[in-house]
Design a protein around this motif. Sequence first.
Motif, PDB file in Angstrom:
ATOM      1  N   LEU A  39       0.928  -1.227  -0.224  1.00  0.00           N
ATOM      2  CA  LEU A  39       0.059   0.088   0.051  1.00  0.00           C
ATOM      3  C   LEU A  39       0.779   1.216   0.105  1.00  0.00           C
ATOM      4  CD1 LEU A  39      -2.764   1.508   0.199  1.00  0.00           C
ATOM      5  CD2 LEU A  39      -2.583   1.201   2.664  1.00  0.00           C
ATOM      6  N   GLN A  40       1.988   1.171   0.776  1.00  0.00           N
ATOM      7  CA  GLN A  40       2.939   2.345   0.942  1.00  0.00           C
ATOM      8  C   GLN A  40       3.559   2.791  -0.518  1.00  0.00           C
ATOM      9  OE1 GLN A  40       2.766   0.024   3.131  1.00  0.00           O
ATOM     10  NE2 GLN A  40       1.736   1.281   5.010  1.00  0.00           N
ATOM     11  N   PHE A  41       3.844   1.508  -1.289  1.00  0.00           N
ATOM     12  CA  PHE A  41       4.211   1.699  -2.714  1.00  0.00           C
ATOM     13  C   PHE A  41       3.620   2.054  -3.633  1.00  0.00           C
ATOM     14  CE2 PHE A  41       5.422  -0.105  -6.900  1.00  0.00           C
ATOM     15  CZ  PHE A  41       6.876   0.244  -6.905  1.00  0.00           C
ATOM     16  N   LEU A  42       2.133   1.974  -3.374  1.00  0.00           N
ATOM     17  CA  LEU A  42       1.250   2.495  -4.244  1.00  0.00           C
ATOM     18  C   LEU A  42       0.951   4.060  -4.079  1.00  0.00           C
ATOM     19  CD1 LEU A  42      -1.669   0.233  -4.896  1.00  0.00           C
ATOM     20  CD2 LEU A  42       0.022   0.429  -6.514  1.00  0.00           C
ATOM     21  N   LEU A  43       1.158   4.358  -2.836  1.00  0.00           N
ATOM     22  CA  LEU A  43       1.126   5.775  -2.367  1.00  0.00           C
ATOM     23  C   LEU A  43       2.164   6.539  -2.733  1.00  0.00           C
ATOM     24  CD1 LEU A  43      -0.984   5.226   0.805  1.00  0.00           C
ATOM     25  CD2 LEU A  43      -2.045   6.194  -1.350  1.00  0.00           C
ATOM     26  N   LEU A  44       3.422   6.033  -2.679  1.00  0.00           N
ATOM     27  CA  LEU A  44       4.768   6.883  -2.505  1.00  0.00           C
ATOM     28  C   LEU A  44       5.317   6.854  -3.725  1.00  0.00           C
ATOM     29  CD1 LEU A  44       6.134   5.905   0.871  1.00  0.00           C
ATOM     30  CD2 LEU A  44       5.136   8.050   0.341  1.00  0.00           C
ATOM     31  N   HIS A  45       5.527   5.638  -4.498  1.00  0.00           N
ATOM     32  CA  HIS A  45       6.037   5.886  -5.861  1.00  0.00           C
ATOM     33  C   HIS A  45       5.574   6.406  -6.926  1.00  0.00           C
ATOM     34  CE1 HIS A  45       8.872   4.510  -8.836  1.00  0.00           C
ATOM     35  NE2 HIS A  45       7.809   3.585  -9.582  1.00  0.00           N
ATOM     36  N   ARG A  46       6.066   7.249  -7.613  1.00  0.00           N
ATOM     37  CA  ARG A  46       5.693   8.405  -8.485  1.00  0.00           C
ATOM     38  C   ARG A  46       4.573   9.079  -7.652  1.00  0.00           C
ATOM     39  NH1 ARG A  46       5.330   6.357 -14.675  1.00  0.00           N
ATOM     40  NH2 ARG A  46       7.144   4.941 -14.588  1.00  0.00           N
ATOM     41  N   GLY A  47       4.989   9.524  -6.494  1.00  0.00           N
ATOM     42  CA  GLY A  47       4.133  10.412  -5.473  1.00  0.00           C
ATOM     43  C   GLY A  47       4.603  11.594  -5.485  1.00  0.00           C
ATOM     44  N   ILE A  48       4.998  11.835  -4.057  1.00  0.00           N
ATOM     45  CA  ILE A  48       5.400  13.327  -3.446  1.00  0.00           C
ATOM     46  C   ILE A  48       6.463  13.785  -4.123  1.00  0.00           C
ATOM     47  CG2 ILE A  48       6.567  12.638  -1.349  1.00  0.00           C
ATOM     48  CD1 ILE A  48       4.264  15.534  -2.055  1.00  0.00           C
ATOM     49  N   THR A  49       7.601  12.846  -4.459  1.00  0.00           N
ATOM     50  CA  THR A  49       8.955  13.153  -5.254  1.00  0.00           C
ATOM     51  C   THR A  49       8.625  13.494  -6.496  1.00  0.00           C
ATOM     52  OG1 THR A  49       9.534  10.807  -5.733  1.00  0.00           O
ATOM     53  CG2 THR A  49      10.112  11.886  -3.390  1.00  0.00           C
ATOM     54  N   HIS A  50       7.729  13.109  -7.142  1.00  0.00           N
ATOM     55  CA  HIS A  50       7.320  13.602  -8.534  1.00  0.00           C
ATOM     56  C   HIS A  50       6.089  14.725  -8.471  1.00  0.00           C
ATOM     57  CE1 HIS A  50       8.956   9.576  -8.581  1.00  0.00           C
ATOM     58  NE2 HIS A  50       8.969   9.629 -10.003  1.00  0.00           N
ATOM     59  N   SER A  51       5.933  15.314  -7.303  1.00  0.00           N
ATOM     60  CA  SER A  51       4.952  16.195  -7.293  1.00  0.00           C
ATOM     61  C   SER A  51       5.486  17.656  -7.888  1.00  0.00           C
ATOM     62  CB  SER A  51       4.325  16.352  -5.888  1.00  0.00           C
ATOM     63  OG  SER A  51       3.581  17.465  -5.823  1.00  0.00           O
ATOM     64  N   LEU A  52       4.669  18.267  -8.560  1.00  0.00           N
ATOM     65  CA  LEU A  52       4.933  19.716  -8.892  1.00  0.00           C
ATOM     66  C   LEU A  52       5.043  20.654  -7.750  1.00  0.00           C
ATOM     67  CD1 LEU A  52       2.749  20.013 -12.076  1.00  0.00           C
ATOM     68  CD2 LEU A  52       5.145  19.441 -11.960  1.00  0.00           C
ATOM     69  N   ALA A  53       4.163  20.448  -6.714  1.00  0.00           N
ATOM     70  CA  ALA A  53       4.289  21.201  -5.550  1.00  0.00           C
ATOM     71  C   ALA A  53       5.490  21.090  -4.527  1.00  0.00           C
ATOM     72  CB  ALA A  53       2.904  20.931  -4.469  1.00  0.00           C
ATOM     73  N   ALA A  54       6.049  19.936  -4.843  1.00  0.00           N
ATOM     74  CA  ALA A  54       7.072  19.668  -4.132  1.00  0.00           C
ATOM     75  C   ALA A  54       8.495  19.920  -4.627  1.00  0.00           C
ATOM     76  CB  ALA A  54       7.218  18.301  -3.423  1.00  0.00           C
ATOM     77  N   LEU A  55       8.575  20.358  -5.975  1.00  0.00           N
ATOM     78  CA  LEU A  55       9.561  20.449  -6.850  1.00  0.00           C
ATOM     79  C   LEU A  55      10.358  21.622  -6.345  1.00  0.00           C
ATOM     80  CD1 LEU A  55      11.051  20.045  -9.423  1.00  0.00           C
ATOM     81  CD2 LEU A  55       9.626  21.914 -10.764  1.00  0.00           C
ATOM     82  N   PRO A  56      10.330  22.755  -5.739  1.00  0.00           N
ATOM     83  CA  PRO A  56      11.200  23.682  -5.273  1.00  0.00           C
ATOM     84  C   PRO A  56      11.829  22.858  -3.998  1.00  0.00           C
ATOM     85  CG  PRO A  56       9.072  24.665  -5.566  1.00  0.00           C
ATOM     86  CD  PRO A  56       8.954  23.220  -5.769  1.00  0.00           C
ATOM     87  N   VAL A  57      11.243  22.091  -3.405  1.00  0.00           N
ATOM     88  CA  VAL A  57      11.760  21.509  -2.182  1.00  0.00           C
ATOM     89  C   VAL A  57      12.835  20.632  -2.648  1.00  0.00           C
ATOM     90  CG1 VAL A  57      11.823  20.318  -0.056  1.00  0.00           C
ATOM     91  CG2 VAL A  57      10.023  21.975  -0.476  1.00  0.00           C
ATOM     92  N   MET A  58      12.305  19.578  -3.647  1.00  0.00           N
ATOM     93  CA  MET A  58      13.363  18.519  -4.100  1.00  0.00           C
ATOM     94  C   MET A  58      14.556  19.085  -5.016  1.00  0.00           C
ATOM     95  SD  MET A  58      12.513  15.290  -3.922  1.00  0.00           S
ATOM     96  CE  MET A  58      13.131  14.714  -5.469  1.00  0.00           C
ATOM     97  N   GLY A  59      14.303  20.467  -5.471  1.00  0.00           N
ATOM     98  CA  GLY A  59      15.419  21.215  -6.218  1.00  0.00           C
ATOM     99  C   GLY A  59      16.330  21.502  -5.098  1.00  0.00           C
ATOM    100  N   LEU A  60      15.792  21.865  -4.071  1.00  0.00           N
ATOM    101  CA  LEU A  60      17.001  22.397  -2.799  1.00  0.00           C
ATOM    102  C   LEU A  60      17.536  21.268  -2.276  1.00  0.00           C
ATOM    103  CD1 LEU A  60      17.717  24.695  -1.165  1.00  0.00           C
ATOM    104  CD2 LEU A  60      15.801  24.447   0.392  1.00  0.00           C
ATOM    105  N   ILE A  61      16.991  20.274  -2.032  1.00  0.00           N
ATOM    106  CA  ILE A  61      17.643  19.148  -1.445  1.00  0.00           C
ATOM    107  C   ILE A  61      18.658  18.622  -2.401  1.00  0.00           C
ATOM    108  CG2 ILE A  61      17.523  16.626  -0.486  1.00  0.00           C
ATOM    109  CD1 ILE A  61      14.412  17.508   0.153  1.00  0.00           C
ATOM    110  N   LEU A  62      18.354  18.465  -3.514  1.00  0.00           N
ATOM    111  CA  LEU A  62      19.332  17.793  -4.607  1.00  0.00           C
ATOM    112  C   LEU A  62      20.489  18.963  -4.967  1.00  0.00           C
ATOM    113  CD1 LEU A  62      16.983  16.365  -7.077  1.00  0.00           C
ATOM    114  CD2 LEU A  62      18.394  15.182  -5.447  1.00  0.00           C
ATOM    115  N   ALA A  63      20.295  20.260  -4.889  1.00  0.00           N
ATOM    116  CA  ALA A  63      21.193  21.187  -5.001  1.00  0.00           C
ATOM    117  C   ALA A  63      22.312  21.377  -3.984  1.00  0.00           C
ATOM    118  CB  ALA A  63      20.651  22.742  -5.085  1.00  0.00           C
TER     119      ALA A  63
END
Length: 381
Positions: free
Chosen positions: A48-72
């Motif tokens: 269940l967590q796999f269905l909810l998390l895979h291609r989930g929040i790390t692929h979200s447009l809303a989370a994009l700035p935060v993802m970019g910050l962490i990766l930078a």
Amino acid sequence: MDPVTHAASGAVAMLALPGRPATRWAVPLAALVAASPDLDILFASGPLQFLLLHRGITHSLAALPVMGLILAVCSWPLWRAATPARWSFARVWLLACALVLLHIWLDVVTTYGTMIFLPFSHERVRLNGIFIIDLLLTLPLLWAVWRWRNKRALMLLALAWIFVYPALGVGLNAWHTAQTEARLAAEHRLVSRVTVLPDALAPFFWRALFEEENAKGKNVREQGLNALGQARTPERACTAVPNALAADLSRQSVTCETFFGFAVLPVITPLRREEWPQDPAQQAREFLIHDLRFGSNLEFVQKLMAMRPHADIPFQLMVEVEFGQGDSPALRPQNAPQAAGSGARLLRERLRFSDSGRDSRWGTPRPPRPPSFWPWLVGLR
């Protein structure tokens, strides 16, 4: 999309950029950043967590700035003072955001479905343009990284291929869908929800799935198509999950609600006896619900898929259901339910993914409830 293609796309993007930082880490870091959103699977402890998390929040447009910050921050060799021709932190952040967007693009053009609107919506976006592994996309990128890395003009062509080739697949899908709908309408068939999917070796082979009314209810029919969208194989029919039954199960279980949000034209069949719970309820029926999306109409691909470890239907929802006394026997045939009313009661459920080995085992359903803030923020239910 597979991780090799994601990594290759990041490497191509970095090699196509002018004035990149003079560090041997530049291209490997770009490849890692482009593939990094799929690290979400490391946080999935069960199916269940796999269905909810895979291609989930790390692929979200809303989370994009935060993802970019962490990766930078993780890409510090690109902006540290000791690096010749280093970039500013802001520029590295922009690159990281662009590479995550590139990852999202390569995922939404496949058939799996990507939740780009989390945490506000669990809707899965799927453009059905390319197969999950597409050598016509991946091999040119790998060739470019290997042979053209010092030829920026050719790297720009490879970068363009990342967008042009999937877009062509999306366009072909729309054409084949229109053709299939017109053909079925000309045959005067009661068809709804036509979905065309790329098969292995797309754009040369495709698959059409559609729901059709019959005297006993609905079937999901599958048929192979050629590069021109014409039928190339006989139709195969499976029993569709009745809409009322899907709604009943979704109201009673967050697992069922999530699975039906993930599935495309789900089908239902009696569950094999060896898969039943150890102590099945006497008046209950056990069913297997799955999705025809993850298959192929090509015989050699079917043989290859059968050779994989633990080969089976990839995503399986098993349910033990009890129907109310008021239901007509016609609603409870021996082979599969053709319809169901609100009397369907879910007793137990099991979610199993054969390829990854994730298995929830049989358990009682957990009713859907509004999550608290932090689970909501990351897309959990």
